[in-house]
Design a protein around this motif. Structure first.
Motif, PDB file in Angstrom:
ATOM      1  N   SER A 198      34.097  45.622  46.533  1.00  0.00           N
ATOM      2  CA  SER A 198      35.210  46.572  46.735  1.00  0.00           C
ATOM      3  C   SER A 198      35.268  47.555  45.567  1.00  0.00           C
ATOM      4  O   SER A 198      35.581  48.737  45.754  1.00  0.00           O
ATOM      5  CB  SER A 198      36.542  45.828  46.854  1.00  0.00           C
ATOM      6  OG  SER A 198      36.828  45.090  45.672  1.00  0.00           O
ATOM      7  N   THR A 199      34.965  47.076  44.378  1.00  0.00           N
ATOM      8  CA  THR A 199      34.880  47.944  43.193  1.00  0.00           C
ATOM      9  C   THR A 199      33.721  47.485  42.323  1.00  0.00           C
ATOM     10  O   THR A 199      33.356  46.304  42.327  1.00  0.00           O
ATOM     11  CB  THR A 199      36.172  47.911  42.341  1.00  0.00           C
ATOM     12  OG1 THR A 199      36.416  46.561  41.917  1.00  0.00           O
ATOM     13  CG2 THR A 199      37.370  48.414  43.119  1.00  0.00           C
ATOM     14  N   ILE A 200      33.156  48.435  41.586  1.00  0.00           N
ATOM     15  CA  ILE A 200      32.064  48.139  40.653  1.00  0.00           C
ATOM     16  C   ILE A 200      32.600  48.267  39.233  1.00  0.00           C
ATOM     17  O   ILE A 200      33.238  49.267  38.894  1.00  0.00           O
ATOM     18  CB  ILE A 200      30.883  49.101  40.863  1.00  0.00           C
ATOM     19  CG1 ILE A 200      30.260  48.862  42.249  1.00  0.00           C
ATOM     20  CG2 ILE A 200      29.827  48.927  39.772  1.00  0.00           C
ATOM     21  CD1 ILE A 200      29.176  49.861  42.625  1.00  0.00           C
ATOM     22  N   SER A 201      32.356  47.263  38.399  1.00  0.00           N
ATOM     23  CA  SER A 201      32.922  47.236  37.047  1.00  0.00           C
ATOM     24  C   SER A 201      31.900  47.559  35.955  1.00  0.00           C
ATOM     25  O   SER A 201      32.248  47.543  34.775  1.00  0.00           O
ATOM     26  CB  SER A 201      33.532  45.856  36.768  1.00  0.00           C
ATOM     27  OG  SER A 201      34.443  45.503  37.780  1.00  0.00           O
ATOM     28  N   VAL A 202      30.662  47.824  36.331  1.00  0.00           N
ATOM     29  CA  VAL A 202      29.609  48.112  35.349  1.00  0.00           C
ATOM     30  C   VAL A 202      28.930  49.430  35.713  1.00  0.00           C
ATOM     31  O   VAL A 202      29.137  49.968  36.806  1.00  0.00           O
ATOM     32  CB  VAL A 202      28.567  46.977  35.289  1.00  0.00           C
ATOM     33  CG1 VAL A 202      29.165  45.713  34.696  1.00  0.00           C
ATOM     34  CG2 VAL A 202      27.990  46.701  36.685  1.00  0.00           C
ATOM     35  N   GLU A 203      28.117  49.924  34.796  1.00  0.00           N
ATOM     36  CA  GLU A 203      27.374  51.163  35.035  1.00  0.00           C
ATOM     37  C   GLU A 203      25.887  50.920  34.838  1.00  0.00           C
ATOM     38  O   GLU A 203      25.488  49.998  34.102  1.00  0.00           O
ATOM     39  CB  GLU A 203      27.845  52.250  34.071  1.00  0.00           C
ATOM     40  CG  GLU A 203      29.297  52.672  34.272  1.00  0.00           C
ATOM     41  CD  GLU A 203      29.712  53.738  33.286  1.00  0.00           C
ATOM     42  OE1 GLU A 203      28.905  54.098  32.404  1.00  0.00           O
ATOM     43  OE2 GLU A 203      30.859  54.216  33.392  1.00  0.00           O
TER      44      GLU A 203
END
Length: 358
Positions: free
Chosen positions: A311-316
């Motif tokens: 649902s969301t990405i927390s890293v790059e």
């Protein structure tokens, strides 16, 4: 300088809110245009998911702004109470002075001189009279200042309360829109699965998406030496949940279409933290058709782990992560099912059964 900085900081949340609103309007326009064109099923799902993601962002931001505004209102109310108390205290002092002047009369400067014992005494009395007059003037000016500030704060409070009502109404409307869009996606997927032709089309699109993913993985930079040995290291299970899809081929019981699962599917609560199974480097963190929000971690020695439908990405991309680092949250982006994590381990680009490593 501080005032300018404060104004910029206070405007930042409003700007963020407005940016999300604009993006959501544009995305809803895109979804409406999709209905007029023949697009692939996965592309349609991706566009719907983008709308859902932006609506969730807007609802969350509206809730944050509501909390901030409620705290601002509380602070203003406390300030009004304090100012009101100070105003009453100043009025008490001024009223006492007025009563004394009424009772004893206002002392004329000439009377001060005539009633003095000496010239020095007259100077002292004149000085004290001047000090008293200045004090009376200060009290009067302070009362005026506090009253003006109090009126300003009350006007600000009325405006903030109006803004709060508007935010609450908008939040309710967008929450309703979110539920309608989620229901729309569910109905769309049910319609796809209920028609043989659509189900077969979906199977072909999923196969193409898998081939596109294979090409993507082949193009990603590789870490030659791994930080960990996946054969010897005890891996961390990526998310708390139940395995609902196993590795390997599966046949649709209704239409007989065959699809291959290159990993495992783990059913979990929406928003459940997804963690890196081992140390590594993030080599991909973005949307990918058929897989939704996708994170790929390179662990070296030809091993990668893949986390899809977040649902969301927390890293790059480019981030180094340790085992247990939260890389995103469970979702249903690009998914045909309820919230779940699609998880894969690949060695030298080839999918392997993840359960062999846990």
């Amino acid at each position: 300088m501080f005032l300018i900085f404060f104004i910029l900081i206070s405007q930042e949340p409003e700007k963020k809110l407005e940016d999300i609103r604009k993006k959501l309007i544009e995305q809803r326009k895109n979804v409406q245009e999709l209905k007029l064109r023949e697009l692939g099923i996965l592309q349609s799902i991706q566009e719907i998911d983008n709308e859902i993601t932006l609506t969730r962002k807007l609802v969350d931001e509206l809730k944050k702004q509501t909390e901030i505004l409620q705290q601002e209102i509380k602070d203003i109310e406390n300030m009004i109470v304090e100012l009101d108390y100070n105003l009453k205290q100043k009025k008490v002092i001024l009223a006492k002075r007025v009563r004394n002047i009424y009772k004893y009369g206002k002392l004329h400067p000439l009377a001060v001189v005539l009633l003095s014992y000496s010239f020095d005494d007259a100077l002292k009395r004149m000085k004290y009279l001047s000090i008293i007059a200045e004090q009376d003037l200060r009290i009067l000016n302070e009362i005026k200042r506090i009253k003006a500030l109090l009126d300003n704060k009350r006007e600000t409070l009325i405006k903030k309360l109006e803004d709060l009502d508007q935010l609450k109404v908008e939040a309710e409307i967008e929450q309703d829109n979110l539920q309608k869009t989620l229901l729309g996606k569910k109905n769309f997927l049910q319609e796809v699965s209920s028609k043989r032709e659509e189900a077969e089309k979906m199977a072909r699109e999923l196969e193409k998406a898998e081939q596109d993913l294979k090409k993507l993985i082949a193009s990603l930079p590789k870490q030659e030496k791994g930080k960990v040995d996946l054969f010897k290291t005890k891996l961390l299970f990526p998310v708390e949940g139940k395995i609902v899809g196993k590795f390997g081929f599966k046949r649709d019981p209704k239409y007989g279409t065959i699809t291959k699962n290159n990993g495992i599917d783990i059913s979990a609560e929406f928003g459940e933290p997804v963690k890196a199974i081992a140390d590594g480097k993030v080599v991909f963190a973005d949307n990918f058709l058929g897989y939704g929000k996708l994170v790929i971690i390179d662990h070296g020695d030809g091993f990668i782990s893949l986390y899809a439908h977040l649902s969301t990405i927390s890293v790059e991309t480019g981030n180094d992560v340790s085992q247990g680092t939260i890389i995103g949250l469970v979702g249903d982006t690009g998914s045909l099912n309820e919230p779940q994590l699609h998880f894969e381990i690949r060695r030298d680009g080839q999918p392997v059964d993840p359960m062999h490593y846990f």
